[in-house]
Write a protein that holds these residues in place. Structure first.
Motif, mmCIF file in Angstrom:
data_model
loop_
_atom_site.group_PDB
_atom_site.id
_atom_site.type_symbol
_atom_site.label_atom_id
_atom_site.label_comp_id
_atom_site.label_asym_id
_atom_site.label_seq_id
_atom_site.Cartn_x
_atom_site.Cartn_y
_atom_site.Cartn_z
ATOM 1 N N UNK A 126 5.637 25.693 -7.708
ATOM 2 C CA UNK A 126 5.622 24.814 -8.565
ATOM 3 C C UNK A 126 5.035 23.777 -8.590
ATOM 4 N N UNK A 127 4.433 23.249 -7.292
ATOM 5 C CA UNK A 127 3.529 22.418 -7.125
ATOM 6 C C UNK A 127 2.212 22.743 -7.747
ATOM 7 N N UNK A 128 1.746 23.887 -7.238
ATOM 8 C CA UNK A 128 0.380 24.580 -7.702
ATOM 9 C C UNK A 128 0.432 24.648 -9.182
ATOM 10 N N UNK A 129 1.441 24.924 -9.604
ATOM 11 C CA UNK A 129 1.774 25.082 -11.200
ATOM 12 C C UNK A 129 1.545 23.747 -12.019
ATOM 13 N N UNK A 130 2.012 22.920 -11.136
ATOM 14 C CA UNK A 130 1.862 21.396 -11.901
ATOM 15 C C UNK A 130 0.311 20.969 -11.819
ATOM 16 N N UNK A 131 -0.178 21.427 -10.722
ATOM 17 C CA UNK A 131 -1.528 20.799 -10.738
ATOM 18 C C UNK A 131 -2.428 21.761 -11.564
ATOM 19 N N UNK A 132 -2.215 22.950 -12.118
ATOM 20 C CA UNK A 132 -3.021 23.463 -12.930
ATOM 21 C C UNK A 132 -2.700 23.260 -14.385
ATOM 22 N N UNK A 133 -1.282 22.646 -14.769
ATOM 23 C CA UNK A 133 -1.180 22.548 -16.022
ATOM 24 C C UNK A 133 -1.080 20.906 -16.220
ATOM 25 N N UNK A 134 -0.903 20.053 -15.664
ATOM 26 C CA UNK A 134 -0.845 18.528 -15.841
ATOM 27 C C UNK A 134 -2.308 18.065 -15.636
ATOM 28 N N UNK A 135 -2.449 16.914 -15.774
ATOM 29 C CA UNK A 135 -3.845 16.147 -15.892
ATOM 30 C C UNK A 135 -3.593 15.535 -14.463
ATOM 31 N N UNK A 136 -3.720 16.182 -13.226
ATOM 32 C CA UNK A 136 -3.707 15.487 -12.152
ATOM 33 C C UNK A 136 -5.014 15.529 -11.541
ATOM 34 N N UNK A 137 -5.365 14.509 -10.857
ATOM 35 C CA UNK A 137 -6.601 14.000 -10.489
ATOM 36 C C UNK A 137 -6.323 13.921 -8.975
ATOM 37 N N UNK A 138 -5.421 13.346 -8.466
ATOM 38 C CA UNK A 138 -5.164 13.350 -6.877
ATOM 39 C C UNK A 138 -3.767 13.622 -6.595
ATOM 40 N N UNK A 139 -3.948 14.328 -5.410
ATOM 41 C CA UNK A 139 -2.349 14.661 -4.794
ATOM 42 C C UNK A 139 -2.268 14.010 -3.443
ATOM 43 N N UNK A 140 -1.250 13.193 -3.351
ATOM 44 C CA UNK A 140 -1.117 12.448 -2.153
ATOM 45 C C UNK A 140 -0.200 13.089 -1.305
ATOM 46 N N UNK A 141 -0.207 13.407 -0.121
ATOM 47 C CA UNK A 141 0.666 14.262 0.883
ATOM 48 C C UNK A 141 1.208 13.326 1.574
ATOM 49 N N UNK A 142 2.528 12.799 1.216
ATOM 50 C CA UNK A 142 3.185 11.841 1.932
ATOM 51 C C UNK A 142 4.386 12.552 2.750
ATOM 52 N N UNK A 143 3.894 13.510 3.553
ATOM 53 C CA UNK A 143 4.923 14.413 4.432
ATOM 54 C C UNK A 143 5.087 13.724 5.941
ATOM 55 N N UNK A 144 6.326 13.674 6.318
ATOM 56 C CA UNK A 144 6.510 13.226 7.565
ATOM 57 C C UNK A 144 5.495 13.798 8.714
ATOM 58 N N UNK A 145 5.197 12.756 9.692
ATOM 59 C CA UNK A 145 4.248 13.072 10.807
ATOM 60 C C UNK A 145 5.019 13.889 11.968
ATOM 61 N N UNK A 146 5.380 14.991 11.484
ATOM 62 C CA UNK A 146 5.832 16.035 12.465
ATOM 63 C C UNK A 146 5.001 17.237 12.568
ATOM 64 N N UNK A 147 5.291 18.115 13.340
ATOM 65 C CA UNK A 147 4.296 19.375 13.464
ATOM 66 C C UNK A 147 4.461 20.225 12.191
ATOM 67 N N UNK A 148 5.925 20.434 11.574
ATOM 68 C CA UNK A 148 6.081 21.078 10.472
ATOM 69 C C UNK A 148 5.374 20.453 9.380
ATOM 70 N N UNK A 149 5.628 18.869 9.308
ATOM 71 C CA UNK A 149 5.066 18.416 8.244
ATOM 72 C C UNK A 149 3.509 18.577 8.300
ATOM 73 N N UNK A 150 2.847 18.525 9.325
ATOM 74 C CA UNK A 150 1.406 18.459 9.341
ATOM 75 C C UNK A 150 0.934 19.745 8.719
ATOM 76 N N UNK A 151 1.718 20.971 9.336
ATOM 77 C CA UNK A 151 1.280 22.066 9.068
ATOM 78 C C UNK A 151 1.509 22.540 7.683
ATOM 79 N N UNK A 152 2.751 21.867 6.866
ATOM 80 C CA UNK A 152 2.752 21.922 5.485
ATOM 81 C C UNK A 152 1.627 21.285 4.591
ATOM 82 N N UNK A 153 1.125 20.115 5.215
ATOM 83 C CA UNK A 153 -0.102 19.278 4.529
ATOM 84 C C UNK A 153 -1.161 20.132 4.482
#
Length: 197
Positions: A126-153
């Motif tokens: 859904x995120x990738x779809x939003x980037x493709x269809x909405x006028x998004x210029x910057x994606x800010x990854x505000x994910x937790x500073x855990x191993x899984x969070x950084x892997x996801x980022x």
């Protein structure tokens, strides 16, 4: 003397809430019963209303009372910035800080090989779809500073490479820290000092 089964049921349900164990739940229930008119009855009514009306925003994943949350409906927040968070508690923490004026995207967790959570189990498509269809210029990854969070980022940054600017929160977010537990000033500083990934 043992409480009536209805009271035990309420205590057991309260004890399932984060931060409450059986003893804390028992104290909370006793306090609510003593303040029945001020606490117990209004709380029961509010919980009933929320149970009937709360729903997930179809666009971002926030919790609200209509199909689109207030943030997604506000046109002035469509400024090209999209802040990606793990869960709704993180979105609410960012809003509490009051420094981000764009829109959000709630993933619903993080990638985890151990728990068999891949991109399709999260709201990454859904995120990738939003980037493709909405006028998004910057994606800010505000994910937790855990191993899984950084892997996801890193996974998301790879998927978005060359499509939009991808940044992450900077100073102030400790390794292993979770946004919901940070103070507003720390979140503000981290958002202002975000960096490219």
């Amino acid at each position: 003397m043992k409480p009536a089964s209805e009271l035990e049921d309420l205590i057991d349900m309260m004890a399932r809430l984060p931060g409450l164990g059986p003893r804390s739940a028992r104290r909370a229930v006793l306090h609510m019963i003593k303040k029945r008119g001020l606490l117990l009855v209004p709380l029961a009514k509010a919980m009933s209303r929320v149970a009937e009306t709360a729903r997930e925003c179809l666009n971002c994943g926030n919790i609200g009372t209509s199909d689109l949350c207030e943030i997604c409906e506000t046109e002035k927040r469509a400024n090209g910035e999209l802040c990606v968070v793990e869960d709704v508690a993180d979105l609410w923490a960012m809003e509490r800080a009051g420094v981000f004026k764009g829109r959000y995207h709630v993933l619903g967790g993080t990638l985890s090989a151990l728990d068999a959570i891949g991109p399709d189990e999260l709201r990454i498509p859904k995120l990738l779809d939003r980037v493709a269809t909405e006028e998004i210029s910057e994606v800010i990854l505000a994910l937790n500073a855990t191993v899984d969070g950084q892997t996801t980022a890193h996974y998301i940054a790879d998927q978005l490479e060359g499509r939009v600017s991808v940044t992450s929160l900077a100073q102030g977010v400790p390794i292993g820290g979770e946004l919901d537990y940070l103070d507003d000033g720390t979140i503000s500083a981290a958002l202002r000092a975000r960096k490219s990934i």
